[in-house]
Scaffold this active site. Structure first.
Site, PDB file in Angstrom:
ATOM      1  N   ASN A 147       0.834  -1.208   0.000  1.00  0.00           N
ATOM      2  CA  ASN A 147       0.000   0.000   0.000  1.00  0.00           C
ATOM      3  C   ASN A 147       0.868   1.258   0.000  1.00  0.00           C
ATOM      4  O   ASN A 147       2.033   1.199   0.410  1.00  0.00           O
ATOM      5  CB  ASN A 147      -0.903   0.000   1.239  1.00  0.00           C
ATOM      6  CG  ASN A 147      -2.067  -0.948   1.090  1.00  0.00           C
ATOM      7  OD1 ASN A 147      -2.634  -1.083   0.013  1.00  0.00           O
ATOM      8  ND2 ASN A 147      -2.428  -1.611   2.179  1.00  0.00           N
ATOM      9  N   CYS A 168      -5.203  -7.177  -3.664  1.00  0.00           N
ATOM     10  CA  CYS A 168      -5.715  -6.886  -2.312  1.00  0.00           C
ATOM     11  C   CYS A 168      -6.895  -7.807  -2.058  1.00  0.00           C
ATOM     12  O   CYS A 168      -7.710  -8.038  -2.945  1.00  0.00           O
ATOM     13  CB  CYS A 168      -6.139  -5.424  -2.215  1.00  0.00           C
ATOM     14  SG  CYS A 168      -6.906  -4.973  -0.638  1.00  0.00           S
ATOM     15  N   HIS A 169      -7.000  -8.322  -0.830  1.00  0.00           N
ATOM     16  CA  HIS A 169      -8.047  -9.282  -0.514  1.00  0.00           C
ATOM     17  C   HIS A 169      -9.330  -8.629   0.006  1.00  0.00           C
ATOM     18  O   HIS A 169     -10.236  -9.338   0.463  1.00  0.00           O
ATOM     19  CB  HIS A 169      -7.542 -10.303   0.509  1.00  0.00           C
ATOM     20  CG  HIS A 169      -6.912  -9.680   1.715  1.00  0.00           C
ATOM     21  ND1 HIS A 169      -5.712 -10.099   2.238  1.00  0.00           N
ATOM     22  CD2 HIS A 169      -7.307  -8.651   2.498  1.00  0.00           C
ATOM     23  CE1 HIS A 169      -5.407  -9.378   3.295  1.00  0.00           C
ATOM     24  NE2 HIS A 169      -6.365  -8.503   3.473  1.00  0.00           N
ATOM     25  N   HIS A 198      -9.915  -0.461  -1.576  1.00  0.00           N
ATOM     26  CA  HIS A 198     -10.439  -0.158  -0.246  1.00  0.00           C
ATOM     27  C   HIS A 198     -11.707   0.678  -0.309  1.00  0.00           C
ATOM     28  O   HIS A 198     -12.232   1.069   0.746  1.00  0.00           O
ATOM     29  CB  HIS A 198      -9.400   0.543   0.640  1.00  0.00           C
ATOM     30  CG  HIS A 198      -8.338  -0.363   1.137  1.00  0.00           C
ATOM     31  ND1 HIS A 198      -7.519  -0.049   2.206  1.00  0.00           N
ATOM     32  CD2 HIS A 198      -7.929  -1.597   0.732  1.00  0.00           C
ATOM     33  CE1 HIS A 198      -6.657  -1.030   2.426  1.00  0.00           C
ATOM     34  NE2 HIS A 198      -6.893  -1.983   1.539  1.00  0.00           N
TER      35      HIS A 198
END
Length: 457
Positions: A147, A168-169, A198
């Site tokens: 990130n 990204c999970h 996000h």
């Protein structure tokens, strides 16, 4: 097949990735090259991975350690990046310095002033890695986990020719959480999600042809205990109509609606204070515990995870179909993927592996409200990336001034002073930044406002 992991000293994450790789026939026989600048952490990661290889009885895999990534890269097929530029001191500065100015953060690594600060010191190093890949392993696929994800992907797309995905999970984890909230088997949940990292939005949520959003809207009233720890996302859904892809802890710091207001941290159960630093201590404890297990009888293999990198590599190598949600440039060869987000944005969308190739498919425009929130985030990301690429200090200040939480709490001169203090703290990790047009010198005694009560870590 040579897989390079840069930042392999993050042993807990490295263990999970390598455990997944070792448990899939398509990725078991690999040339695994581990890279880290910390000799001690690298030695532990190497011993750990060799034990994993031994556990599966795989004589076809080899594990090699490198302190210099350039020695590891030649001939690489895949490069996985998990570096943390600045380490724990960098994270502490990103949290503690803004707290002096009344800016509360929960994680501080993706958006907000913490994301800006981390982006400034992270993007230059990742661009150096990408240029090494272009030179030494031009056919390799670069898989980034570091990130601030959107800023990193935006910079990679703008300044390098390396093939890359940002992984990204958050979307797949949220799908699992939603299935739990709705008491629906995750295999029966039909969903679509897209947006920015996000801050992607579940635009479809169904099971057996039934729209599940009415049930999700009813949960805070019908079962408040079930969703008590996820209040921020349910609050956003209440006003914007769709569920967001990152945890409430992260999401709280991305907007001006929550942390700047007295009482909201308690009402929505937002973890503030030293919670993030305590989590780092826990990660270190897990690292130390792994060291104690090496050579023992306990297995180091973990349950297969939902991390994209091992599954993506296995799908590409085996030809199996696979759908995942990477971060990619919004502007693709076939047009803009999300029509109501800027072409320059890094977006998180569904992609499919078919016959060893990845297809990027355009998705419908996002609903207007969520799209507006995404564009607000993209504006800060663009300013930060351009600041790095053009060594422009003015754009760093403007990124902070555009950020929702900074602009809600600080006057312009205070925001400038905050940025300058962060720049001084990070020093050598940063690119050379120069004023291009503006004279934004903060006057003395800018810290005359009171810090917000109870929010400083």
């Amino acid at each position: 097949m040579a897989i390079v992991i840069i930042g392999a000293g993050s042993t807990v994450f490295t263990r999970m990735l390598v455990s997944d790789l070792m448990q899939d026939a398509a990725t078991r026989d690999i040339d695994l090259r581990l890279v880290d600048t910390d000799p001690g952490r690298l030695a532990l990661a190497t011993a750990l991975c060799r034990q994993l290889v031994a556990e599966v009885g795989n004589a076809g895999a080899q594990v090699t350690a490198y302190l210099d990534r350039r020695q590891a890269l030649p001939g690489a097929t895949y490069v996985i990046n998990t570096i943390l530029v600045g380490g724990r001191p960098g994270i502490e500065a990103d949290l503690l310095i803004p707290a002096k100015y009344g800016i509360t953060q929960t994680v501080g690594d993706t958006l907000g002033i913490g994301g800006i600060s981390r982006g400034l010191r992270t993007i230059p190093e990742i661009l150096r890695i990408a240029r090494d890949i272009e030179e030494l392993a031009p056919d390799a696929l670069f898989l980034n986990y570091t990130n601030p994800m959107s800023m990193v992907v935006m910079a990679l797309e703008t300044a390098t020719g390396a093939r890359h995905f940002g992984l990204c999970h958050s979307i797949v984890n949220t799908a699992d959480e939603l299935a739990g909230y709705l008491d629906v088997p995750v295999a029966d949940l039909v969903w679509e999600a897209a947006g920015v990292n996000h801050m992607a939005w579940f635009t479809r949520l169904e099971s057996q042809g039934l729209d599940l959003y009415p049930s999700l809207f009813a949960l805070p009233a019908s079962d408040p205990g079930l969703v008590a720890g996820d209040g921020v996302r349910f609050e956003l859904m209440r006003y914007f109509g769709y569920f967001c892809s990152e945890s409430s802890k992260h999401t709280a710091e991305y907007f001006s609606y929550f942390l700047p207001h007295d009482g909201e941290t308690e009402r929505l159960r937002i973890p503030v204070g030293r919670e993030r630093l305590d989590a780092l201590d826990q990660q270190q404890a897990e690292h130390d515990a792994l060291a104690g297990r090496l050579g023992g009888v306990q297995s180091l293999l973990t349950e297969p995870s939902n991390e994209y990198a091992p599954a993506l590599i296995a799908a590409l190598e085996s030809g199996r179909p696979y759908t995942f949600h990477p971060n990619v440039a919004n502007q693709s060869a076939d047009g803009v993927l999300i029509g109501n987000l800027p072409a320059e944005a890094a977006v998180e969308v569904a992609c499919t592996v078919r016959n060893g190739a990845v297809s990027l498919d355009r998705v419908p425009d996002l609903p207007p409200g969520p799209a507006a929130l995404n564009r607000q985030a993209v504006a800060v990301q663009q300013l930060t990336v351009q600041a790095v690429l053009h060594h422009d200090l003015d754009l760093v200040h403007q990124a902070a001034l555009v950020d929702p939480q900074v602009s809600a709490i600080l006057k312009p001169d205070q925001a400038v002073a905050l940025v300058d203090e962060l720049l001084a703290a990070h020093g050598p990790s940063l690119p050379d930044l120069r004023r291009r047009r503006l004279i934004a010198v903060a006057p003395p005694n800018t810290l005359t406002h009171a810090s917000r009560k109870g929010n400083a870590p």
